[in-house]
Scaffold this motif. Sequence first.
Motif, PDB file in Angstrom:
ATOM      1  N   UNK A  30     -29.584 -22.548  66.452  1.00  0.00           N
ATOM      2  CA  UNK A  30     -28.477 -23.421  66.069  1.00  0.00           C
ATOM      3  C   UNK A  30     -27.274 -22.703  65.466  1.00  0.00           C
ATOM      4  N   UNK A  31     -27.442 -21.500  64.990  1.00  0.00           N
ATOM      5  CA  UNK A  31     -26.363 -20.836  64.267  1.00  0.00           C
ATOM      6  C   UNK A  31     -25.334 -20.194  65.175  1.00  0.00           C
ATOM      7  N   UNK A  32     -24.286 -19.650  64.559  1.00  0.00           N
ATOM      8  CA  UNK A  32     -23.217 -18.983  65.294  1.00  0.00           C
ATOM      9  C   UNK A  32     -23.462 -17.485  65.434  1.00  0.00           C
ATOM     10  N   UNK A  33     -24.386 -16.962  64.650  1.00  0.00           N
ATOM     11  CA  UNK A  33     -24.630 -15.528  64.691  1.00  0.00           C
ATOM     12  C   UNK A  33     -25.473 -15.142  65.903  1.00  0.00           C
ATOM     13  N   UNK A  34     -25.486 -13.855  66.205  1.00  0.00           N
ATOM     14  CA  UNK A  34     -26.297 -13.345  67.312  1.00  0.00           C
ATOM     15  C   UNK A  34     -27.772 -13.568  66.975  1.00  0.00           C
TER      16      UNK A  34
ATOM     17  N   UNK B 117     -19.063  -3.853  69.765  1.00  0.00           N
ATOM     18  CA  UNK B 117     -19.761  -4.558  68.705  1.00  0.00           C
ATOM     19  C   UNK B 117     -19.600  -6.052  68.913  1.00  0.00           C
ATOM     20  N   UNK B 118     -20.699  -6.795  68.761  1.00  0.00           N
ATOM     21  CA  UNK B 118     -20.623  -8.255  68.830  1.00  0.00           C
ATOM     22  C   UNK B 118     -21.198  -8.847  67.544  1.00  0.00           C
ATOM     23  N   UNK B 119     -20.608  -9.975  67.143  1.00  0.00           N
ATOM     24  CA  UNK B 119     -21.016 -10.612  65.886  1.00  0.00           C
ATOM     25  C   UNK B 119     -21.352 -12.089  66.060  1.00  0.00           C
TER      26      UNK B 119
ATOM     27  N   UNK C 294     -21.693 -16.466  70.959  1.00  0.00           N
ATOM     28  CA  UNK C 294     -20.891 -16.701  72.161  1.00  0.00           C
ATOM     29  C   UNK C 294     -20.557 -15.418  72.914  1.00  0.00           C
ATOM     30  N   UNK C 295     -20.722 -14.273  72.258  1.00  0.00           N
ATOM     31  CA  UNK C 295     -20.367 -13.002  72.885  1.00  0.00           C
ATOM     32  C   UNK C 295     -21.536 -12.343  73.627  1.00  0.00           C
TER      33      UNK C 295
END
Length: 549
Positions: free
Chosen positions: A348-352, A497-499, A502-503
Amino acid sequence: MTGAQMVIDILVKQGISDVFGYPGGAIMPIYDALYGAPLKHYLTRHEQGAGFAAVGYARSTGKLGVCFATSGPGATNLVTALADAMMDSVPLLAITGQVPTAAIGSDAFQEVDVLGMSLSCTKHSFMVERAEDLAEVLQQAMHLAVSGRPGPVLVDIPKDIQQALVPFSPWSADTQAQEASILNDLALANELLKKASKPVAYVGGGVHSADAQPALMAFLEQTQMPAVSTLKALGSVLPEYEYDLGMLGMHGTKAANLAVQECDLLVCIGARFDDRVTGNLAKFAAKAKVIHLDIDAAEIGKRKPAAASLVADLTVSLPLLQGVLAPADWRAHISHMQREYAWRYDYPGEKVFAPYLLNKLSHDVPQDTVVCCDVGQHQMWVAQHMKFSHPSNHLSSGGAGTMGFGLPAAIGAKIARPDNMVITVSGDGSIMMNIQELATIRRNNLAVKIVILDNQRLGMVRQWQELFFSARYSETNLSDNPDFVQLAAVFGIPGQTITHASEVDDAIEKLVNSSGPYILHACIDDKENVWPLVPPGAANDEMLTENTQ
């Protein structure tokens, strides 16, 4: 020829094409003989890197891995790789230089008792004491490393013997002295299979060592019994097998651990009842009788009594077991558990979310991709969420649990299998332990892909401190690590780097499609834990989960 020339000559005649190492004073004659020889040497930037590259080479091919080091600190730096190979039964030949024979015992410069030091972490160790013994010792060492239960063998060669003129004498193994198969319990084993109502196949690393995947799959297809695997065995059971439950043990799947605890017959195939697998040994598969198949008689009854044992190469013993179909109600129960405890990736979160990233990566890479892991939370997530079609495609430090394994192992795997994609998955703690091997990647232009799951913590230790040490976080903060993408760029390796979640998809696409080496630095939540977890002293069906801790 000189002893040094003979070392190179024997390696070439025995089909060795690649070696890993680091030169120094006591092994300089061998490096001189290497100059211009038809043998490719890969200079790593640390002897431990050379050892692990040789391990990666061996595990990704089944061939003998070879590494060189000088005396003293050169040899001591190999010890961790030797211990790792010993624990995971990897065929490895380590050749070390030693001070001249006349100086042995005098505390000479860079003198260390390598023979004594290595005895506990090798299958066998030699120190060549006479020039005329060199050829026989070296050939015997190579045979020992790959025969029976594979393992590391060290040959320590004093500098004066490397320089001496030595006679060549071909040596061959005594075929009459080969280990006999002990199949006395075959009838009993087949009777146990007939009577079992809840059988489970417990698959270990011996399947890979014996090249017994076809025999294993034939047995499983005949019996349709559920299969659970150790960390080292992942990939032995083909992913499409209907009743594959994945890894068992401390971070095993819930279905795998419950099936083992419920079973009435455990067919142990090349596994050794490691404590990370069994949890509380007295409670492990407590209702089950055990059939134990292994090439090493010392493993039978070492940890858990066997009702029947077959001591032989698995390609010999497995086909002798009768393929009795597992009862339909047991198979239906297994299918129900597979559905009930299936992994979820709708984080559910936005983080990787590391499990999603690794599962996505597993789907997007070619089937013959080699994945090399370091040790920690990321290692367990790889084991849980990636699928492998062969155990040579998943290289992970099992018995020793060695941080710093992944990067040099990936180098060895890429050299051994240049046409296959090779990825190392590491954590921000492990990657720093052999980070110098980025230079080896650059020098040899190796297309090794690097995935770093970065929670700015020594993640697995932090998780245990949270759960079992009252959240007293002692020395696990790694927030001062360097920017890994900038660091890789210094070595000519691109990346990103991705955080955010969505990436992930686009980043994986870039990594998979990159033509050379590439680094994907994924920043993840520093509070994310690996679930499930069997706590210390507990049985495997007493797992902690995110909702039950």
